[in-house]
Enzyme design. Structure first.
Site, PDB file in Angstrom:
ATOM      1  N   TYR A  65       1.403   6.082  -7.491  1.00  0.00           N
ATOM      2  CA  TYR A  65       1.111   5.808  -6.242  1.00  0.00           C
ATOM      3  C   TYR A  65       0.701   4.552  -5.183  1.00  0.00           C
ATOM      4  O   TYR A  65       1.283   4.984  -3.906  1.00  0.00           O
ATOM      5  CB  TYR A  65      -0.593   6.659  -6.972  1.00  0.00           C
ATOM      6  CG  TYR A  65      -1.479   6.572  -5.367  1.00  0.00           C
ATOM      7  CD1 TYR A  65      -1.153   7.571  -4.255  1.00  0.00           C
ATOM      8  CD2 TYR A  65      -2.823   5.801  -4.931  1.00  0.00           C
ATOM      9  CE1 TYR A  65      -2.161   7.563  -3.552  1.00  0.00           C
ATOM     10  CE2 TYR A  65      -3.643   5.426  -4.409  1.00  0.00           C
ATOM     11  CZ  TYR A  65      -3.474   6.439  -3.570  1.00  0.00           C
ATOM     12  OH  TYR A  65      -3.902   6.914  -2.404  1.00  0.00           O
TER      13      TYR A  65
HETATM   14  O1  LIG Z   1      -8.411   2.539  -2.462  1.00  0.00           O
HETATM   15  C1  LIG Z   1      -8.110   3.481  -2.863  1.00  0.00           C
HETATM   16  O2  LIG Z   1      -7.004   3.476  -1.986  1.00  0.00           O
HETATM   17  C2  LIG Z   1      -7.752   4.163  -4.486  1.00  0.00           C
HETATM   18  O3  LIG Z   1      -9.888   5.155  -4.992  1.00  0.00           O
HETATM   19  C3  LIG Z   1      -9.079   5.858  -5.962  1.00  0.00           C
HETATM   20  O4  LIG Z   1      -8.886   5.132  -6.455  1.00  0.00           O
HETATM   21  P1  LIG Z   1      -9.661   4.513  -7.586  1.00  0.00           P
HETATM   22  O5  LIG Z   1     -10.723   3.205  -7.431  1.00  0.00           O
HETATM   23  O6  LIG Z   1      -9.150   4.141  -9.279  1.00  0.00           O
HETATM   24  O7  LIG Z   1     -10.676   5.015  -7.583  1.00  0.00           O
HETATM   25  P2  LIG Z   1     -11.375   5.915  -9.245  1.00  0.00           P
HETATM   26  O8  LIG Z   1     -10.040   7.435  -9.761  1.00  0.00           O
HETATM   27  O9  LIG Z   1     -12.463   6.847  -9.045  1.00  0.00           O
HETATM   28  O10 LIG Z   1     -11.929   5.354 -10.339  1.00  0.00           O
HETATM   29  C4  LIG Z   1     -12.872   3.781  -9.891  1.00  0.00           C
HETATM   30  C5  LIG Z   1     -12.957   3.070 -11.180  1.00  0.00           C
HETATM   31  O11 LIG Z   1     -13.848   3.906 -12.358  1.00  0.00           O
HETATM   32  C6  LIG Z   1     -12.554   3.480 -12.749  1.00  0.00           C
HETATM   33  N1  LIG Z   1     -12.445   4.984 -14.321  1.00  0.00           N
HETATM   34  C7  LIG Z   1     -12.156   5.677 -13.872  1.00  0.00           C
HETATM   35  C8  LIG Z   1     -11.816   6.651 -15.304  1.00  0.00           C
HETATM   36  C9  LIG Z   1     -12.081   6.365 -16.268  1.00  0.00           C
HETATM   37  O12 LIG Z   1     -12.549   7.536 -16.751  1.00  0.00           O
HETATM   38  N2  LIG Z   1     -13.187   5.070 -16.196  1.00  0.00           N
HETATM   39  C10 LIG Z   1     -13.249   4.529 -15.083  1.00  0.00           C
HETATM   40  O13 LIG Z   1     -13.810   3.160 -15.724  1.00  0.00           O
HETATM   41  C11 LIG Z   1     -11.257   3.131 -12.595  1.00  0.00           C
HETATM   42  O14 LIG Z   1     -10.826   1.900 -13.818  1.00  0.00           O
HETATM   43  C12 LIG Z   1     -11.977   2.161 -11.624  1.00  0.00           C
HETATM   44  O15 LIG Z   1     -12.275   1.081 -11.569  1.00  0.00           O
HETATM   45  C13 LIG Z   1      -8.357   7.204  -5.524  1.00  0.00           C
HETATM   46  O16 LIG Z   1      -8.741   8.014  -6.164  1.00  0.00           O
HETATM   47  C14 LIG Z   1      -7.090   6.776  -5.343  1.00  0.00           C
HETATM   48  O17 LIG Z   1      -6.437   7.947  -4.767  1.00  0.00           O
HETATM   49  C15 LIG Z   1      -6.735   6.074  -4.037  1.00  0.00           C
HETATM   50  O18 LIG Z   1      -7.373   6.596  -2.916  1.00  0.00           O
END
Ligand SMILES: O=C(O)[C@H]1O[C@H](OP(=O)(O)OP(=O)(O)OC[C@H]2O[C@@H](n3ccc(=O)[nH]c3=O)[C@H](O)[C@@H]2O)[C@H](O)[C@@H](O)[C@H]1O
Length: 427
Positions: free
Chosen positions: A240
């Site tokens: 991504y």
């Molecule tokens: O800023 C971005 O550019 C991206 O932002 C978002 O990604 P992320 O920041 O990864 O958000 P998100 O999946 O909500 O995980 C949030 C937290 O929960 C943790 N996480 C996740 C899943 C889980 O089961 N457990 C957990 O601890 C995980 O490790 C993380 O620390 C958008 O989805 C992406 O499309 C893109 O725009």
């Protein structure tokens, strides 16, 4: 010649090859028969056209662009009318998406001409996208065309109907973890689709300004905090992130060659009402309410995982300010006439919060104790933390995020409970 069908006999059997006539008399005979048959054939032909255009089912991904298309074309034109002549006219791609729907409504409300484009793909619950259309876009008067950014014919058609001054390009394959499940969808939307859009945008006259969504994920393994636009972005941790970084480089080349004015906005974990069900805050809410266990990731050595969660209204303000401060493209009809503006700007909240804290805020708001499982962050493309430096956004856009995570999640939970109420969330 066949005695049954002289007309058919006159059609080449192989493309490009005509059967020679046998004699002048034969030709005369043919012409006479043709005259008597012609009215009948015309009728059959017209009937065929009628049946084809009026009875064929609509394409699921694109609007009718033929006889019955007059009405969608009129909708596009009227949705694109700004309140005042000087106001921007914006094509919003991904308009049924989370950020897209909010941004399209905000643009419309302040008097801009707005047309939405979305392919309503099933990456997550399509009924949520349809609800955004019905309850947000339709009510605000934003017409949305169902179609794909990879459809160059459709894009050119839209530009032929409307002189868009700006494209707010938010259509993308989102989600960090899903890139391991369906890698090609990221290339298709974030690379191919973006190139297709830029190809059309650079060729039209006048060229629109492009404002588009990049991502905080481009910082990848960068460990210098807070993340500044000058920091390394050559170590993506997920496909991504790699496709978003590719988008930034592709954007630069179109700016350089064709004079397109392009602003890339690096969004930091945007959340809020009408959000995306694939994001942690959203499915944690659902799972906590359903008394299901949730996994909280932590880094090696029990390192806390944190995100610079950014509230949707702040990001929308940043998008609108990017449109308002962007300089015009300099090219026209595919030819550059001078240097054009190229910007990459962080849109974050500047205060990272741990996932643990996120869960405890949700527990408080939902009044339900979460069944927490702390697990080592899988190798799935996630990075341990993000933290935006927004100095450039402040300078360029006057951007000042105002919503903290507790307030923003309060608004999200309120929406979630109202929206899903008795309904079962399918994600
Ligand atoms: O800023 C971005 O550019 C991206 O932002 C978002 O990604 P992320 O920041 O990864 O958000 P998100 O999946 O909500 O995980 C949030 C937290 O929960 C943790 N996480 C996740 C899943 C889980 O089961 N457990 C957990 O601890 C995980 O490790 C993380 O620390 C958008 O989805 C992406 O499309 C893109 O725009």
């Amino acid at each position: 010649m066949s005695p049954l069908n002289p007309i058919l006999d006159n059609i080449p059997t192989t493309p490009g090859k005509f059967k020679p006539e046998k004699s002048p008399l034969h030709f005369l005979h043919h012409r006479l028969r043709l005259h008597t048959t012609l009215p009948k054939l015309t009728l059959v032909f017209l009937a065929f056209i009628f049946l084809f255009f009026f009875l064929s089912p609509p394409s699921p991904t694109a609007p009718r662009r033929t006889l019955r298309s007059t009405s969608w074309e009129n909708h596009v034109k009227s949705s694109a009318k700004p309140r005042s002549r000087a106001a921007p006219i914006v094509l919003v791609t991904g308009a049924a998406g989370f950020v897209g729907s909010h941004a399209a409504v905000a643009l419309k409300r302040r008097g801009n001409g707005v047309v939405g484009l979305d392919n309503f793909n099933p990456y997550y619950d399509v009924s949520l996208k349809k609800a955004r259309k019905l309850q947000l876009l339709d009510r605000a008067g934003v017409f949305i065309v169902e179609g794909d950014i990879n459809d160059a014919v459709l894009l050119r058609k839209l530009f032929s109907l409307v002189r868009f001054s700006h494209v707010l390009h938010l259509a993308a394959q989102a989600g960090v973890r899903y890139a391991m499940v369906n890698p090609s969808s990221y290339v298709e939307s974030n690379v191919d689709g973006f190139v297709n859009l830029l190809e059309v945008a650079k060729s039209v006259n006048p060229q629109p300004v492009i404002v588009w969504a990049s991502s905080s994920s481009v910082y990848g393994l960068n460990s210098k905090v807070p993340f500044s636009e000058k920091d390394r972005t050559d170590q993506p941790a997920s496909l991504y992130a790699a496709t978003k970084k590719a988008g930034e480089e592709i954007a630069h080349s179109y700016n350089h060659i064709y004079g397109l004015s392009i602003t890339g906005l690096r969004f930091f974990t945007v959340y809020g009402p009408w959000g995306r069900p694939d994001m942690a805050y959203f499915f944690f809410t659902r799972d906590i309410l359903k008394r299901r266990p949730i996994s909280i990731y932590e880094g090696a050595g029990h390192v806390t995982v944190a995100r610079d969660f950014t509230y949707i209204d702040d990001v929308v303000k940043g998008c609108l300010a990017a449109i308002d401060t962007a300089k015009k493209s300099t090219g026209s009809g595919g030819k550059k006439k001078g240097e054009a503006q190229f910007r990459i700007i962080n849109l974050g909240n500047t205060s990272p919060v741990s996932v643990n804290k996120l869960v405890s805020i949700l527990e408080k708001l939902l009044k339900v104790k979460a069944k927490k499982k702390v697990v080592l962050m899988p190798r799935n493309g996630d990075v341990p933390f993000t933290h935006a430096n927004v100095t450039l956004a402040r300078k360029e856009l006057g951007y000042r995020p105002t919503t903290d995570l507790e307030t923003g999640l309060g608004k999200f939970v309120k929406w979630y409970l109202e929206f899903y109420g008795g309904k079962k969330s399918s994600w």
